[in-house]
Design a protein around this motif. Structure first.
Motif, PDB file in Angstrom:
ATOM      1  N   ALA A  91      30.688  40.274  42.641  1.00  0.00           N
ATOM      2  CA  ALA A  91      31.394  40.781  41.460  1.00  0.00           C
ATOM      3  C   ALA A  91      31.342  42.306  41.405  1.00  0.00           C
ATOM      4  O   ALA A  91      32.351  42.958  41.086  1.00  0.00           O
ATOM      5  N   LEU A  92      30.185  42.870  41.690  1.00  0.00           N
ATOM      6  CA  LEU A  92      30.064  44.337  41.679  1.00  0.00           C
ATOM      7  C   LEU A  92      30.945  44.983  42.750  1.00  0.00           C
ATOM      8  O   LEU A  92      31.562  46.024  42.516  1.00  0.00           O
ATOM      9  N   GLN A  94      33.744  43.712  43.965  1.00  0.00           N
ATOM     10  CA  GLN A  94      35.125  43.589  43.488  1.00  0.00           C
ATOM     11  C   GLN A  94      35.426  44.620  42.409  1.00  0.00           C
ATOM     12  O   GLN A  94      36.485  45.231  42.386  1.00  0.00           O
ATOM     13  N   GLU A  95      34.480  44.798  41.501  1.00  0.00           N
ATOM     14  CA  GLU A  95      34.659  45.755  40.406  1.00  0.00           C
ATOM     15  C   GLU A  95      34.794  47.184  40.936  1.00  0.00           C
ATOM     16  O   GLU A  95      35.671  47.934  40.507  1.00  0.00           O
ATOM     17  N   LYS A  96      33.941  47.548  41.887  1.00  0.00           N
ATOM     18  CA  LYS A  96      33.987  48.909  42.450  1.00  0.00           C
ATOM     19  C   LYS A  96      35.265  49.144  43.251  1.00  0.00           C
ATOM     20  O   LYS A  96      35.784  50.251  43.286  1.00  0.00           O
ATOM     21  N   GLN A  98      38.156  48.057  42.581  1.00  0.00           N
ATOM     22  CA  GLN A  98      39.287  48.208  41.663  1.00  0.00           C
ATOM     23  C   GLN A  98      39.337  49.580  41.002  1.00  0.00           C
ATOM     24  O   GLN A  98      40.360  49.960  40.464  1.00  0.00           O
TER      25      GLN A  98
END
Length: 177
Positions: A91-92, A94-96, A98
């Motif tokens: 998740a981290l 993917q978040e970074k 974006q």
């Protein structure tokens, strides 16, 4: 007067022609050695320039790869703090990815493996070389370490273009193909 004595100008010593030839030979030898020394010095200078160029390029790629390792190590630290590493790390990442204008490397490849996550990253050094690195981030830290460097080496970039068949004679006579 003694007839056996000859004047000095009629002596049979080394003539001026031999000395001139020896001096010409010495000058030619020294000129050739000077030219060869100059050529060797120029070649050495060019080699030093190439060495400096490649060294700067390599350490630039090495620095960027270390920066990428640091980014993923920060993400692994945050994921370990949550208590659920596998889901949090993905998740981290993917978040970074974006976030626009972040330091996160878009060309890094993240793959789930048995021990955790394998991150592969390649940074170009020159047109023909790249620094290839692989990092394994553990689900559970081992001996206080969150990751292990599996690969860190310079590899040649292969060009997949087909240059066509070589014009090699196959042994047949002309007109008998």
């Amino acid at each position: 007067m003694n007839e056996n004595k000859r004047p000095i100008s009629e002596g049979r010593g080394i003539g001026v022609g031999y000395v001139t030839l020896i001096m010409l030979f010495a000058v030619i030898c020294l000129t050739v050695l000077a030219a060869l020394s100059y050529q060797a010095a120029r070649a050495n200078d060019k080699l030093n320039e190439k060495s400096v160029y490649y060294t700067l390029r390599y350490y630039s790629a090495d620095g960027r790869t270390n920066e990428v390792l640091s980014i993923f190590d920060e993400l692994a630290y945050e994921a370990h703090e949550t208590g659920f590493f596998a889901g949090s790390f993905e998740a981290l990442c993917q978040e970074k990815s974006q976030v626009p204008d972040s330091r996160y490397p878009d060309d890094a490849v993240i793959k789930r493996v048995q021990e955790g996550f394998m991150v592969s990253y390649s940074c170009p050094v020159t047109d023909n070389l790249e620094l290839s690195a692989e990092f394994l981030f553990f689900d559970v830290p081992k001996d206080g370490r969150r990751y292990e460097i599996r690969k860190w080496k310079t590899v040649a970039v292969t060009d997949e273009t087909d240059e066509g068949a070589l014009g090699v004679w196959d042994g047949s006579l002309p007109g008998q193909n």
